[in-house]
Scaffold this motif. Structure first.
Motif, PDB file in Angstrom:
ATOM      1  N   GLY A  72     -39.916  40.689  36.972  1.00 57.86           N
ATOM      2  CA  GLY A  72     -38.905  39.716  36.595  1.00 57.86           C
ATOM      3  C   GLY A  72     -38.478  39.858  35.153  1.00 57.86           C
ATOM      4  N   TYR A  73     -37.877  38.808  34.629  1.00 53.69           N
ATOM      5  CA  TYR A  73     -37.279  38.826  33.304  1.00 53.69           C
ATOM      6  C   TYR A  73     -38.300  39.220  32.233  1.00 53.69           C
ATOM      7  CZ  TYR A  73     -34.701  37.396  29.172  1.00 53.69           C
ATOM      8  OH  TYR A  73     -34.071  37.380  27.957  1.00 53.69           O
ATOM      9  N   GLY A  74     -37.901  40.164  31.404  1.00 52.57           N
ATOM     10  CA  GLY A  74     -38.756  40.590  30.306  1.00 52.57           C
ATOM     11  C   GLY A  74     -39.714  41.708  30.644  1.00 52.57           C
ATOM     12  N   ASP A  75     -39.892  42.011  31.919  1.00 51.35           N
ATOM     13  CA  ASP A  75     -40.776  43.103  32.320  1.00 51.35           C
ATOM     14  C   ASP A  75     -40.095  44.450  32.109  1.00 51.35           C
ATOM     15  OD1 ASP A  75     -42.802  41.360  33.133  1.00 51.35           O
ATOM     16  OD2 ASP A  75     -42.001  41.209  35.170  1.00 51.35           O
ATOM     17  N   GLU A  76     -40.884  45.500  32.125  1.00 53.27           N
ATOM     18  CA  GLU A  76     -40.377  46.858  32.045  1.00 53.27           C
ATOM     19  C   GLU A  76     -40.870  47.658  33.248  1.00 53.27           C
ATOM     20  OE1 GLU A  76     -40.357  47.166  27.137  1.00 53.27           O
ATOM     21  OE2 GLU A  76     -41.774  48.377  28.308  1.00 53.27           O
ATOM     22  N   VAL A  77     -39.992  48.499  33.770  1.00 50.32           N
ATOM     23  CA  VAL A  77     -40.351  49.408  34.858  1.00 50.32           C
ATOM     24  C   VAL A  77     -39.948  50.810  34.436  1.00 50.32           C
ATOM     25  CG1 VAL A  77     -40.023  50.023  37.282  1.00 50.32           C
ATOM     26  CG2 VAL A  77     -40.043  47.609  36.604  1.00 50.32           C
ATOM     27  N   ILE A  78     -40.894  51.736  34.485  1.00 50.87           N
ATOM     28  CA  ILE A  78     -40.638  53.101  34.030  1.00 50.87           C
ATOM     29  C   ILE A  78     -40.102  53.937  35.184  1.00 50.87           C
ATOM     30  CG2 ILE A  78     -41.660  55.181  33.033  1.00 50.87           C
ATOM     31  CD1 ILE A  78     -43.834  53.360  31.829  1.00 50.87           C
ATOM     32  N   THR A  79     -38.989  54.619  34.931  1.00 49.71           N
ATOM     33  CA  THR A  79     -38.398  55.491  35.939  1.00 49.71           C
ATOM     34  C   THR A  79     -37.683  56.639  35.228  1.00 49.71           C
ATOM     35  OG1 THR A  79     -37.056  55.536  37.966  1.00 49.71           O
ATOM     36  CG2 THR A  79     -36.238  54.173  36.148  1.00 49.71           C
ATOM     37  N   GLY A  95     -33.705  41.190  36.078  1.00 44.13           N
ATOM     38  CA  GLY A  95     -33.860  40.793  34.688  1.00 44.13           C
ATOM     39  C   GLY A  95     -34.864  41.628  33.935  1.00 44.13           C
ATOM     40  N   ALA A  96     -35.386  42.658  34.573  1.00 37.51           N
ATOM     41  CA  ALA A  96     -36.335  43.555  33.920  1.00 37.51           C
ATOM     42  C   ALA A  96     -35.574  44.700  33.243  1.00 37.51           C
ATOM     43  CB  ALA A  96     -37.342  44.098  34.929  1.00 37.51           C
ATOM     44  N   LYS A  97     -36.295  45.503  32.504  1.00 37.29           N
ATOM     45  CA  LYS A  97     -35.693  46.590  31.727  1.00 37.29           C
ATOM     46  C   LYS A  97     -36.115  47.938  32.296  1.00 37.29           C
ATOM     47  CE  LYS A  97     -35.779  48.677  27.097  1.00 37.29           C
ATOM     48  NZ  LYS A  97     -36.371  48.597  25.735  1.00 37.29           N
ATOM     49  N   PRO A  98     -35.144  48.782  32.674  1.00 36.44           N
ATOM     50  CA  PRO A  98     -35.504  50.160  33.040  1.00 36.44           C
ATOM     51  C   PRO A  98     -35.889  50.928  31.781  1.00 36.44           C
ATOM     52  CG  PRO A  98     -33.285  49.556  33.824  1.00 36.44           C
ATOM     53  CD  PRO A  98     -33.701  48.531  32.826  1.00 36.44           C
ATOM     54  N   VAL A  99     -37.036  51.556  31.811  1.00 34.13           N
ATOM     55  CA  VAL A  99     -37.491  52.421  30.720  1.00 34.13           C
ATOM     56  C   VAL A  99     -37.486  53.846  31.256  1.00 34.13           C
ATOM     57  CG1 VAL A  99     -39.402  53.022  29.196  1.00 34.13           C
ATOM     58  CG2 VAL A  99     -38.866  50.610  29.635  1.00 34.13           C
ATOM     59  N   PHE A 100     -36.641  54.689  30.683  1.00 33.29           N
ATOM     60  CA  PHE A 100     -36.482  56.039  31.202  1.00 33.29           C
ATOM     61  C   PHE A 100     -37.411  57.018  30.498  1.00 33.29           C
ATOM     62  CE2 PHE A 100     -31.969  54.476  31.883  1.00 33.29           C
ATOM     63  CZ  PHE A 100     -32.143  54.275  33.247  1.00 33.29           C
ATOM     64  N   ILE A 101     -37.939  57.975  31.274  1.00 28.98           N
ATOM     65  CA  ILE A 101     -38.592  59.147  30.708  1.00 28.98           C
ATOM     66  C   ILE A 101     -37.977  60.373  31.379  1.00 28.98           C
ATOM     67  CG2 ILE A 101     -40.733  57.952  30.149  1.00 28.98           C
ATOM     68  CD1 ILE A 101     -42.028  59.257  32.595  1.00 28.98           C
ATOM     69  N   ASP A 102     -38.081  61.505  30.730  1.00 28.06           N
ATOM     70  CA  ASP A 102     -37.391  62.702  31.189  1.00 28.06           C
ATOM     71  C   ASP A 102     -38.091  63.327  32.401  1.00 28.06           C
ATOM     72  OD1 ASP A 102     -35.314  64.507  31.173  1.00 28.06           O
ATOM     73  OD2 ASP A 102     -35.695  65.255  29.149  1.00 28.06           O
ATOM     74  N   ILE A 103     -37.418  64.302  32.975  1.00 27.57           N
ATOM     75  CA  ILE A 103     -37.896  64.990  34.170  1.00 27.57           C
ATOM     76  C   ILE A 103     -38.488  66.352  33.790  1.00 27.57           C
ATOM     77  CG2 ILE A 103     -36.339  63.795  35.724  1.00 27.57           C
ATOM     78  CD1 ILE A 103     -34.445  66.200  35.553  1.00 27.57           C
ATOM     79  N   GLU A 104     -39.221  66.944  34.731  1.00 23.87           N
ATOM     80  CA  GLU A 104     -39.807  68.260  34.521  1.00 23.87           C
ATOM     81  C   GLU A 104     -38.740  69.346  34.607  1.00 23.87           C
ATOM     82  OE1 GLU A 104     -44.276  68.092  36.278  1.00 23.87           O
ATOM     83  OE2 GLU A 104     -42.673  67.995  37.778  1.00 23.87           O
ATOM     84  N   ASN A 105     -39.008  70.461  33.932  1.00 20.21           N
ATOM     85  CA  ASN A 105     -38.079  71.591  33.963  1.00 20.21           C
ATOM     86  C   ASN A 105     -37.981  72.239  35.335  1.00 20.21           C
ATOM     87  OD1 ASN A 105     -36.979  72.194  31.216  1.00 20.21           O
ATOM     88  ND2 ASN A 105     -39.149  72.119  30.692  1.00 20.21           N
ATOM     89  N   ASP A 106     -39.088  72.192  36.110  1.00 22.62           N
ATOM     90  CA  ASP A 106     -39.090  72.919  37.379  1.00 22.62           C
ATOM     91  C   ASP A 106     -38.760  72.042  38.576  1.00 22.62           C
ATOM     92  OD1 ASP A 106     -41.480  71.541  37.165  1.00 22.62           O
ATOM     93  OD2 ASP A 106     -42.780  73.284  37.489  1.00 22.62           O
TER      94      ASP A 106
END
Length: 362
Positions: A72-79, A95-106
């Motif tokens: 919910g609001y204020g939470d973070e989900v990593i994708t 109401g949560a925040k998407p937190v992005f991280i990069d993908i693998e090269n392969d």
């Protein structure tokens, strides 16, 4: 040549589809009819989990999973930023925040080496995506998640039917989610989705959420939504499930021809990689080319359709501008988005059509 050939598939199983549809029309239980329960049972057995909860779409299934986990609001989900917008959209809708991280090269899936640094005291869940037909490194992701006491939701909309170290996609974490959008390897004739888990309480909660939060008739202890799979879609997916494994083998045959051809091609292309321990259902066959547009135009001149999926990664989409990301933040995602080109991929490509594509790739 069809990019995705639903007509040939339908011709193969049309009598069974017609029979199934006629049965629904006869009993008239268009919402939560018996075919829905039958499909859920078969899907759970296929994936190898205790519970399957069908849903109205793959987007709804992701949303239901997040709601059931209390995001919910204020939470973070990593994708990841290299995926269809649904993955991050459902996070923001709560109401949560998407937190992005990069993908693998392969693999072009979530890079586990970047995961731990993105975890904060607000992280509520991790949502890897199985892009183009194979899962992320779920073993590594689960190990990190377990250390931090975090649930993992596998977005298996494109990887349903694939395996990771012998286990099926959607059976690799606390919750698995998939889509039955028509173009998916296992698709219906409209929207649809499903959730998978071995957790009895979580399964019960997800089932309630997709029925307006209803526990029993006229009793709604939690908020939910109208997330039900139509009975007609269940009736259509059932016969498709019966030929699914055979279709996967046919997809793998096409992919092998493409890879063998491209490995001996003079074209400057990067061939997709199925990483160690994985199998792929080849939802798409995607190559990278620095001259993508010219490459696509040349194939188009020979009546070979191509698609550039996710050409604008999510961190550069206007709707997510408020997250503060900028060009250069996720270089692998940006490279794949800029150079990715998907070739025709379906189980019903003829040898002549495969030859036509391969001749154009050399």
């Amino acid at each position: 040549m069809e990019f995705i050939d639903l007509k040939a598939q339908q011709a193969r199983i049309k009598p069974e589809i017609d029979r199934r549809i006629a049965t629904v029309l006869e009993h008239g239980r268009y919402i939560m009819g018996p075919e829905v329960g039958e499909l859920e049972q078969h899907l759970a057995e296929y994936v190898g989990v205790d519970y399957c909860i069908s849903a109205a779409s793959g987007t709804d299934s992701l949303l239901i999973a997040l709601m059931a986990l209390g995001v919910g609001y204020g939470d973070e989900v990593i994708t990841v930023p290299y995926t269809w917008i649904s993955t991050a959209e459902v996070i923001s809708l709560l109401g949560a925040k998407p937190v992005f991280i990069d993908i693998e090269n392969d693999s072009w899936n979530m890079d586990p080496n970047l995961l731990e640094a993105a975890i904060t005291d607000r992280t509520k869940a991790i949502m890897p995506v199985g892009i183009y037909g194979q899962t992320a490194d779920m073993t590594a992701i689960n190990e990190i998640a377990d250390r931090h006491g975090l649930p993992v939701i596998e977005d298996g909309a494109q990887s349903f039917g694939a395996t990771h170290h012998g286990k099926k996609s959607c059976a690799l974490s606390l919750v698995g989610s998939t889509s039955f959008f028509p173009s998916k390897p296992l698709g219906g004739y409209g929207d649809g989705g499903a959730l998978f888990t071995n957790d009895e309480e979580l399964a019960k909660k997800m089932g309630q959420i997709r029925l307006h939060g209803q526990e029993k008739k006229h009793h709604h202890p939690i908020l939910g939504l109208n997330g039900r799979l139509d009975t007609l879609q269940a009736a259509i997916i059932l016969p498709k499930l019966g030929i699914f494994d055979d279709e996967i083998k046919k997809r793998q045959r096409v992919a092998k021809r493409y890879i063998d051809t491209l490995s001996n091609s003079s074209q400057e292309v990067t061939v997709p990689c199925v990483t160690e321990g994985n199998t792929s259902v080849w939802a798409q066959f995607t190559i990278l080319s620095p001259d993508r547009d010219a490459f696509a135009a040349r194939l188009g001149e020979r009546n070979i359709p191509t698609v550039s999926y996710y050409s604008v990664p999510l961190h550069l989409q206007p709707v997510f501008a408020g997250l503060g990301y900028k060009l250069g933040d996720f270089p692998v995602s940006e490279l794949v988005a800029k150079q990715g080109l998907s070739l025709p991929m379906n189980p019903y490509l003829s040898e002549t059509e495969i030859d036509q594509v391969c001749d154009s790739l050399t």
